[in-house]
Design an enzyme around this catalytic site. Structure first.
Site, short mmCIF file in Angstrom:
data_model
loop_
_atom_site.label_atom_id
_atom_site.label_comp_id
_atom_site.label_asym_id
_atom_site.label_seq_id
_atom_site.Cartn_x
_atom_site.Cartn_y
_atom_site.Cartn_z
CG ASN A 51 39.17 38.56 43.92
OD1 ASN A 51 40.05 38.74 43.24
ND2 ASN A 51 38.55 37.73 44.99
CB VAL A 52 38.05 45.38 44.39
CG1 VAL A 52 38.52 46.25 45.18
CG2 VAL A 52 39.18 45.17 42.92
CD GLU A 53 38.49 39.64 49.17
OE1 GLU A 53 39.21 39.58 50.32
OE2 GLU A 53 37.97 38.50 48.93
CD GLU A 64 32.70 36.50 38.19
OE1 GLU A 64 33.28 37.25 39.09
OE2 GLU A 64 32.98 35.22 38.23
CB CYS A 95 29.51 33.54 42.74
SG CYS A 95 29.08 35.38 42.51
CB CYS A 98 29.39 36.80 38.85
SG CYS A 98 29.99 37.89 40.08
N1 THU Z 1 34.82 35.74 43.73
C1 THU Z 1 34.81 36.38 42.60
O1 THU Z 1 35.55 37.39 42.35
N2 THU Z 1 34.13 35.73 41.48
C2 THU Z 1 33.37 34.59 41.64
O2 THU Z 1 32.61 34.37 40.76
C3 THU Z 1 33.55 33.74 43.09
C4 THU Z 1 33.96 34.64 44.25
C5 THU Z 1 35.57 36.38 44.81
C6 THU Z 1 34.64 37.26 45.96
C7 THU Z 1 35.79 37.17 46.92
O3 THU Z 1 36.66 38.28 47.02
C8 THU Z 1 36.43 35.76 46.77
O4 THU Z 1 36.12 35.44 45.89
C9 THU Z 1 36.08 34.71 47.96
O5 THU Z 1 34.74 34.61 47.77
#
Ligand code: THU
Length: 144
Positions: A51-53, A64, A95, A98
């Site tokens: 994940n990249v915020e 994903e 989620c 995804c």
């Molecule tokens: N996140 C994912 O990368 N994939 C998922 O399927 C669930 C959530 C990340 C998004 C965010 O950076 C962090 O988890 C908290 O929600």
């Protein structure tokens, strides 16, 4: 990295270990919740993402998203097996958004190692909307 599907199925531990290494690269200054994803492609490739915020929270890329980008830039193909983990290496489920991303590239044949065990995507996204739904109408109304 490549792998293969043996008579006992995908090497799930190899996938989980790749997902853990992906989580270690996550950019998560806001949630502090790293996620790593890994998948086996039908040509044997192992792909991954983290994940990249973003300061605009809603723009955050889930792990994903990176995985699907890795799939496409690497030549495409179909996802056979998928796993995602948190910072502790625990299995988590993708989620909702995804699940739709995964459906596009793996469909009903995709197996997911979830906290409830290995399940088909149809368990995670029942009655999914997908490319076939677009085809139905496109066939009835071909482009001029
Ligand atoms: N996140 C994912 O990368 N994939 C998922 O399927 C669930 C959530 C990340 C998004 C965010 O950076 C962090 O988890 C908290 O929600």
């Amino acid at each position: 990295m490549t792998s293969s599907v043996t008579s006992t199925g995908p090497d799930w531990e190899q996938l989980r270990s790749h997902a853990i290494s992906m989580a270690a690269r996550a950019y998560v200054p806001y949630s502090h919740y790293p996620v790593g994803a890994a998948a086996l492609v039908d040509d044997g490739r192992i792909i991954g993402g983290c994940n990249v915020e973003n300061a605009g929270y809603g723009v955050t890329l889930c792990a994903e998203c990176g995985l699907v980008s890795d799939l496409v830039v690497g030549g495409g193909g179909r996802l056979l097996a998928f796993v995602c983990v948190n910072a502790d290496g625990d299995l988590i489920t993708p989620c909702g958004r995804c699940r739709q991303l995964l459906w596009e590239h793996g469909g009903a044949a995709l197996q997911v190692w979830s906290p409830a065990g290995v399940v088909p995507m149809t368990d995670l996204l029942p009655q999914a909307f997908g490319p076939e739904d677009l085809d139905v109408v496109a066939t009835r109304h071909p482009a001029q």
